[in-house]
Scaffold this active site. Structure first.
Site, PDB file in Angstrom:
ATOM      1  CG  HIS A   1       8.887  -2.096  -0.657  1.00  0.00           C
ATOM      2  ND1 HIS A   1       7.813  -2.925  -0.445  1.00  0.00           N
ATOM      3  CD2 HIS A   1       9.858  -2.888  -1.181  1.00  0.00           C
ATOM      4  CE1 HIS A   1       8.111  -4.153  -0.828  1.00  0.00           C
ATOM      5  NE2 HIS A   1       9.371  -4.151  -1.288  1.00  0.00           N
TER       6      HIS A   1
ATOM      7  CD  GLU B   1       5.461  -1.973   1.760  1.00  0.00           C
ATOM      8  OE1 GLU B   1       5.407  -2.104   0.517  1.00  0.00           O
ATOM      9  OE2 GLU B   1       6.429  -2.356   2.448  1.00  0.00           O
TER      10      GLU B   1
END
Length: 303
Positions: A278, A260
């Site tokens: 997220h 990420e």
């Protein structure tokens, strides 16, 4: 004066509450190579998911011995070397209650989006296309939702899914739970075979690796859906792509990724996948509750 470093942002009411209580609060994000040096000058550090506190950062902090507490604003602590911190006298705490409702709502939203092609039609209509005939979806009413892990968030998902007419079953590493109420327990593999939607609500472990890989995907129903708003790494992304391409799975809902920000363009752009960056806890209400929990932890900490 107790100094607090906030690296990934915090709800401003909480920040002001701490300042008014006499704490010095510094809101600053540090690159990984700068973080350890910075930690030498703080008593407390508050992180979310962006900041990773590893052994090398803790070693730097130990040079002054000032850092006493790491707080994770959220649930998962896999971005912190918890065991090493605790071994060296640094306590690690999180805010497990604050974001459950927000993550649960996003889970349901993703399921509805992929079941009714909202994730796709939102894009194609903006491209000037009217692909009505291609969007023959399914109802989630009457479908079986299998929850892998039955903690706080999973229970909130269960309540909402039941209200929408789904049959909810669960599995958990603790086995059958006495307080699971009306929800039925299944062994993990049985749950995979029975569920129309499999939603993951379990932590990632470097030791054990993905919970869902090629073998587990093959056990799932043909045409089932996989939902992951838990942690990146819990699902083998390459195996998931293979299952989507082959038609084994009808779709997937993904909010968390192995890396990420993710660079997995094939997964993000796949027409059978509903994605988000997220944002499970990214609601005004969740951030207010997280901030309040952090303030409560700090106010009650024995320095």
């Amino acid at each position: 004066m107790v100094r607090i470093l906030v690296t990934d942002g915090m709800e401003q009411t909480a920040v002001e509450s701490l300042r008014q209580a006499g704490f010095e609060v510094v809101e600053q994000h540090y690159a990984p190579e700068e973080l350890g040096e910075a930690l030498k000058n703080f008593d407390i550090v508050v992180v979310r998911s962006a900041t990773k506190i590893r052994r090398e950062h803790i070693d730097k902090a130990l040079e002054t011995g000032r850092l006493k507490l790491i707080i994770r604003g959220g649930v998962g602590v896999d971005n912190i070397d918890v065991a090493y911190a605790m071994e060296n006298g640094i306590q690690v705490l999180n805010t497990p209650n604050a974001s459950s409702a927000s993550v649960a709502e996003l889970t349901i939203a993703h399921m509805l989006a992929v079941a009714r092609f909202l994730h796709l039609s939102n894009v194609t209509m903006r491209q000037g296309k009217w692909d009505k005939k291609n969007y023959n979806g399914i109802e989630i009413n009457g479908k079986t939702l299998g929850l892998v892990g039955f903690g706080r968030i999973a229970r909130e998902v269960a309540k909402r899914a039941k209200a929408l007419g789904m049959k909810v079953i669960y599995t958990d590493i603790r086995g059958k739970l006495d307080d699971a109420g009306e929800y039925e327990y299944r062994e993990f593999e049985d749950l995979l075979r029975e569920s129309d939607f499999v939603s993951l609500h379990c932590p990632y472990s470097c030791e054990y690796g993905p919970v869902i890989g090629k073998k587990q995907l093959e056990m799932m129903k043909d045409g089932a859906y996989l939902v992951n708003l838990a942690r990146g790494g819990v699902v083998d992304e390459d195996a998931l792509l293979e299952a989507l391409e082959s038609g084994k799975l009808a779709g997937a809902c993904i909010d968390v990724f192995e890396e990420e920000p993710t660079h997995n363009e094939k997964l993000v752009n796949h027409p059978k996948v509903s994605v988000s960056p997220h944002i499970g806890a990214s609601t005004v209400e969740a951030q207010q509750r997280i901030g309040a929990e952090i303030v409560d932890i700090i106010m009650n900490y024995q320095f």
